[in-house]
Write an enzyme that holds these catalytic residues in place. Structure first.
Site, PDB file in Angstrom:
ATOM      1  N   GLY A  62      -7.769 -48.808  96.593  1.00  0.00           N
ATOM      2  CA  GLY A  62      -8.179 -49.490  95.381  1.00  0.00           C
ATOM      3  C   GLY A  62      -7.119 -49.392  94.311  1.00  0.00           C
ATOM      4  N   GLY A  80      -0.965 -49.930  89.666  1.00  0.00           N
ATOM      5  CA  GLY A  80      -0.641 -50.442  90.985  1.00  0.00           C
ATOM      6  C   GLY A  80      -1.876 -50.487  91.846  1.00  0.00           C
ATOM      7  N   ASP A 108      -1.301 -42.393 105.647  1.00  0.00           N
ATOM      8  CA  ASP A 108      -0.665 -43.498 104.922  1.00  0.00           C
ATOM      9  C   ASP A 108       0.452 -42.964 104.039  1.00  0.00           C
ATOM     10  OD1 ASP A 108      -0.125 -46.056 104.181  1.00  0.00           O
ATOM     11  OD2 ASP A 108      -1.816 -46.273 102.825  1.00  0.00           O
TER      12      ASP A 108
END
Ligand SMILES: *[C@@H]1O[C@H](CO)[C@@H](O)[C@H](O)[C@H]1NC(C)=O
Ligand SMILES: *[C@@H]1O[C@H](CO)[C@@H](O)[C@H](O)[C@H]1NC(C)=O
Ligand SMILES: *[C@@H]1O[C@H](CO)[C@@H](O)[C@H](O)[C@H]1NC(C)=O
Ligand SMILES: *[C@@H]1O[C@H](CO)[C@@H](O)[C@H](O)[C@H]1NC(C)=O
Ligand SMILES: *[C@@H]1O[C@H](CO)[C@@H](O)[C@H](O)[C@H]1NC(C)=O
Ligand SMILES: *[C@@H]1O[C@H](CO)[C@@H](O)[C@H](O)[C@H]1NC(C)=O
Length: 820
Positions: free
Chosen positions: A514, A509, A627
């Site tokens: 990155g 993924g 995040d």
């Protein structure tokens, strides 16, 4: 010996029946027809044509799908909008040589449109998936009277041409299915557009209804200017052809055993490149557009630049100012920007141009191109016409060639970090003078800075001289080696081998920093390798130190960092591999979701809370994740949750713990309003993301892209509404209804979720309070209204689209610089 014609016909019919039973034919000719139930199969068994019913529909359609993959993937539909409602459909060639689809043997539901009549017409399904009508008498088997590739449905297959045939006037566009059940043309379409009469430059537009949704940017010889990540790859070759006869985009497979298609998806407003992964028997998304909000057409309005890593993302071009300062400040960019000093036509020869590098080229609707002019001629042409606002080479290959100029406002720009193309934008004399003054100023400053720096270096020299003695002593005692022992350093070759040279089959993924690959080390250990694609602005040594700190963060609810490999170019982090992938692959998936019963979900919520508490308070570092989202929560073989990607925001954006940042790292749908709008982050913005995660885990629904199915409510909005009505329990994932669950726990989780997403950071509990609340039965405080960072907020000015934001990042972190 003469055989009566009737006998021949019977023999032919028998042969046909015989063949449909034992091996399907790949053609229909005038002797034969195909009824519902029968199919044509291409020679090498790649594609099959037949009648089918999509989704839950009972309607019958004629379509083409892959024969050699188990998931029926319809790539073309004949009677897209004229379904047959029984099994009486019959595909046949009529007496004037067109393929027609008949309903109850008489009424024509659909037909091909060949203007030329073949002597011996034959319709054949080729191994490319193209259905062609040709004349058997015509020696050249490549001359088609009609072909399905000229009338694409929602899928662009290898070998198709998306674009115009200027000789015949044929315009090939793709359009999404209306829904899973209905292949009729939806309003999400893509095609090449330009005005050949006025020599405007071709551009590929994706439209939603009549409004522009996304633009690839003009082709610059190497790639579409808005897709710099389009690069030669092992799977397919691509090209854009632009000459007097034809204008089209096409791609062709390098290896015929690869199965890849480009599909328009109405539901999510995305154009996706899918690749069939045989081992997993599933389609994987290899790339999708729009990839972020800057890809959305005209996000920043006219004469403004969209910068995805800045906050706010929109900025007027140099020489321009917001048309309405008030609207601009409130993040409504639709009005765009106007010139500081207007151009004056009677002074046009005093105008000049400023070079902008790495911009996506503006909308070409008001453009003009001449492929044989050079850049100098191009400038002269632009200068002489005071409505010309910008120019550049139309082809950037080699030293550049061709002339492309724009008139009027410059629309739909965005900045790429390493774009290769320059755009020269017209500026009045006064603006150029300002530039010169600035330059002088900068030169002066530089002189001053050089002075200061040399002073500092001088000072530093003395300090170092004094320090070096002590340090040498310390080094000889501790040894450099021991320092590195704390964090295993992998060498690049072993990781390259483990991940099979970072092959896309091994790609797990794309995270915020990155792509992530799965790998097998020689010693048999399974690993996940994150290849950092974002630059930290730090040197190798600093980054190593930083990674060491991250590695010291150890908790059962954090993914373990096993080591790293950091060299100049390659920055790789090696993590333990989590066999059950990420939380989002369970809770947002109907089938997988059923496997995750309530007690497991509750444990997961508690685990995440503990992991986050550790990051916020218990670890030595005090880390704000920034995040946190379902795809950043990984599950081990026992479905224990482990937070990933922690510490990276700190590494890449500084180690403030409560700070204003110009670089928003995060994902739409999870970001606290103060963070999304003002760049203010704190442990409380993580708490907000945690709240979203809790509501998602309970409901099995994504916060992002949720409101359209639910009468304008976001997931938070719905949770709040139900809470006020006292019917919170309805939020629970309906797949969980039957199984046993703990009603009190469910209600408690929703309540805590709502406390975490309150508008004001001050009102939100901290993670230690959350952990206590999850583990106790004490009464909870009443939540205040939630903070909204709704998808709609960021896509003002778009009234027609039904799903403005979900289309843009598709759950990718917005810190991403380059997509795949
Ligand atoms: C099928 O469609 C035809 C023509 O549109 C209509 O007359 C007929 O009633 C329909 N039959 C069924 C079973 O819906
Ligand atoms: C055959 O089909 C085409 C396309 O529908 C039509 O134009 C033509 O008139 C048909 N020919 C006959 C003889 O019906
Ligand atoms: C094509 O791909 C298949 C499967 O990925 C591989 O086995 C084969 O070697 C490839 N062929 C060429 C010519 O690269
Ligand atoms: C569109 O995307 C959604 C979400 O990824 C997926 O569930 C759906 O199957 C797609 N639709 C089509 C027609 O491919
Ligand atoms: C444009 O320039 C001319 C000549 O220099 C001047 O007379 C005129 O006032 C200017 N027009 C505007 C709108 O500034
Ligand atoms: C394009 O430029 C060339 C070279 O300057 C010129 O000869 C030609 O006429 C131009 N074509 C058009 C359509 O303006």
């Amino acid at each position: 010996m003469a055989i009566p014609p009737l006998m021949l016909k019977i023999a032919a019919t028998f042969l046909f029946l015989f063949q449909t039973v034992f091996s399907a034919l790949d053609f229909i000719d005038q002797e034969q027809s195909m009824s519902d139930g029968a199919t044509l199969v291409s020679k090498e068994q790649s594609f099959e044509l037949g009648f089918f019913s999509p989704g839950n529909s009972k309607n019958r359609y004629v379509g083409i799908w892959y024969k050699n993959i188990p998931v029926q993937t319809v790539v073309w539909v004949a009677n897209r909008c004229s379904p047959i409602n029984d099994s009486s459909g019959l595909l046949t060639i009529n007496s004037t040589g067109n393929l027609v689809l008949l309903y109850q043997k008489k009424s024509v539901v659909w037909s091909t449109s060949s203007s030329k009549q073949a002597k011996k017409p034959i319709v054949q399904l080729l191994d490319s998936g193209n259905l062609v009508l040709r004349d058997q008498e015509d020696g050249n088997s490549e001359t088609y009277l009609w072909q399905s590739f000229d009338y694409p449905s929602d899928t662009m297959m290898p070998g198709m041409k998306l674009g115009w045939d200027l000789r015949t006037g044929l315009k090939r566009r793709v359009s999404a299915w209306r829904s899973w059940d209905d292949p009729c043309n939806g309003d999400f379409t893509a095609g090449v557009e330009f005005d050949p009469v006025h020599h405007t430059f071709p551009d590929v537009y994706i439209r939603k209804g009549t409004s522009k949704f996304l633009r690839t940017g003009p082709w610059n010889g190497l790639h579409f200017s808005g897709i710099p990540e389009q690069k030669p790859n092992p799977l397919y070759r691509y090209d854009f052809v632009y000459n007097d006869d034809e204008v089209y985009y096409t791609y062709n497979l390098k290896n015929k055993s690869v199965i890849t298609i480009l599909v328009m998806n109405q539901t999510v407003s995305n154009r996706e490149r899918l690749i069939w992964i045989e081992e997993e028997r599933t389609w994987k998304i290899y790339g999708s557009s729009p990839k972020d909000i800057c890809d959305r057409y005209g996000t920043c309005g006219a004469n403004a630049n969209c910068m995805i890593n800045d906050n706010p993302i929109c900025k007027c071009l140099r020489g321009f100012k917001p048309k309405s300062q008030e609207q601009w400040s409130s993040m409504d960019w639709s009005e765009g920007c106007v010139r500081n000093d207007p151009l004056n036509c009677s002074e046009k020869h005093r105008d000049g141009f400023i070079k902008f590098s790495g911009l996506k080229l503006p909308d070409t609707i008001r453009s003009w191109v001449n492929k044989s002019m050079n850049l100098k001629e191009c400038r002269a042409k632009c200068l002489s016409d005071c409505s010309c606002t910008a120019y550049t080479n139309s082809d950037i290959r080699g030293k550049g060639s061709g002339c492309l100029i724009w008139y009027g406002d410059l629309m739909d720009l965005r900045q790429f970090p390493n774009g290769q193309q320059d755009l020269f934008i017209r500026m009045p004399h006064s603006e150029l003078e300002k530039g010169k003054a600035d330059k002088k100023m900068r030169a002066l400053l530089l002189v001053a800075v050089v002075g200061v720096v040399s002073g500092m270096l001088y000072l530093g020299y003395f300090i170092r001289r004094r320090g070096s003695k002590d340090r040498n002593q310390a080094l000889s005692q501790n040894g450099d080696k021991e320092e590195d022992m704390e964090l295993p350093l992998f060498n690049l070759s072993s990781i390259t081998a483990a991940t099979e040279n970072f092959s896309w089959q091994n790609k797990l993924g794309e995270g915020g920093f990155g792509p992530v690959y799965r790998g097998n080390l020689e010693d048999g250990r399974e690993i996940a390798v994150k290849r950092l694609s974002i630059s930290s602005g730090q040197g190798v040594k600093e980054l190593k130190n930083e990674v060491k700190l991250i590695a010291k963060l150890q908790h059962r609810n954090l993914v373990k960092l096993l080591g790293c490999c950091i060299q100049e170019e390659d920055k790789l982090l090696v993590y333990e591999y989590m066999s059950n992938k990420s939380l989002d692959s369970f809770i947002f998936d109907q089938k997988q979701g059923k496997l995750l019963e309530w007690s497991k979900r509750f444990q997961i919520i508690c685990g995440i809370a503990r992991g986050l508490l550790y990051l916020h308070q218990d670890s030595r570092l005090r880390v704000i994740h920034r995040d946190l989202k379902a795809s950043n929560v990984l599950l081990d073989h026992e479905m224990n949750p482990k937070i990933s990607d922690f510490g990276l925001a700190r590494t890449f954006c500084g180690d403030q713990t409560e700070e204003k940042t110009s670089r928003v790292i995060g994902t739409y749908g999870y970001m606290a309003p103060e963070y999304a709008f003002d760049g203010l982050f704190s442990i409380k913005s993580d708490v907000f993301s945690f709240g979203i995660l809790v509501l998602e885990t309970v409901s099995g629904k994504k916060n992002r892209g949720f409101h359209h199915d639910n009468h304008g409510f976001t997931l938070i909005g719905l949770a709040w509404k139900l809470h006020k009505e006292g019917s919170s329990f309805e939020l629970l994932d309906k797949h969980l209804r039957e199984s046993d669950h703990n009603r009190e726990q469910v209600l408690r989780c929703i309540h805590i979720g709502l406390l975490c997403v309150q508008q004001s950071p001050v009102d939100r509990p901290d993670m230690s309070a959350v952990v206590v609340m999850l583990g106790s039965e004490s009464e909870l405080p009443q939540p205040k209204p939630p903070g909204y960072f709704m998808e709609m907020d960021s896509a003002k000015g778009d009234t027609s689209s039904s799903k403005p934001e979900s289309s843009s990042t598709n759950d990718m972190s917005i810190s991403l610089i380059e997509a795949r």
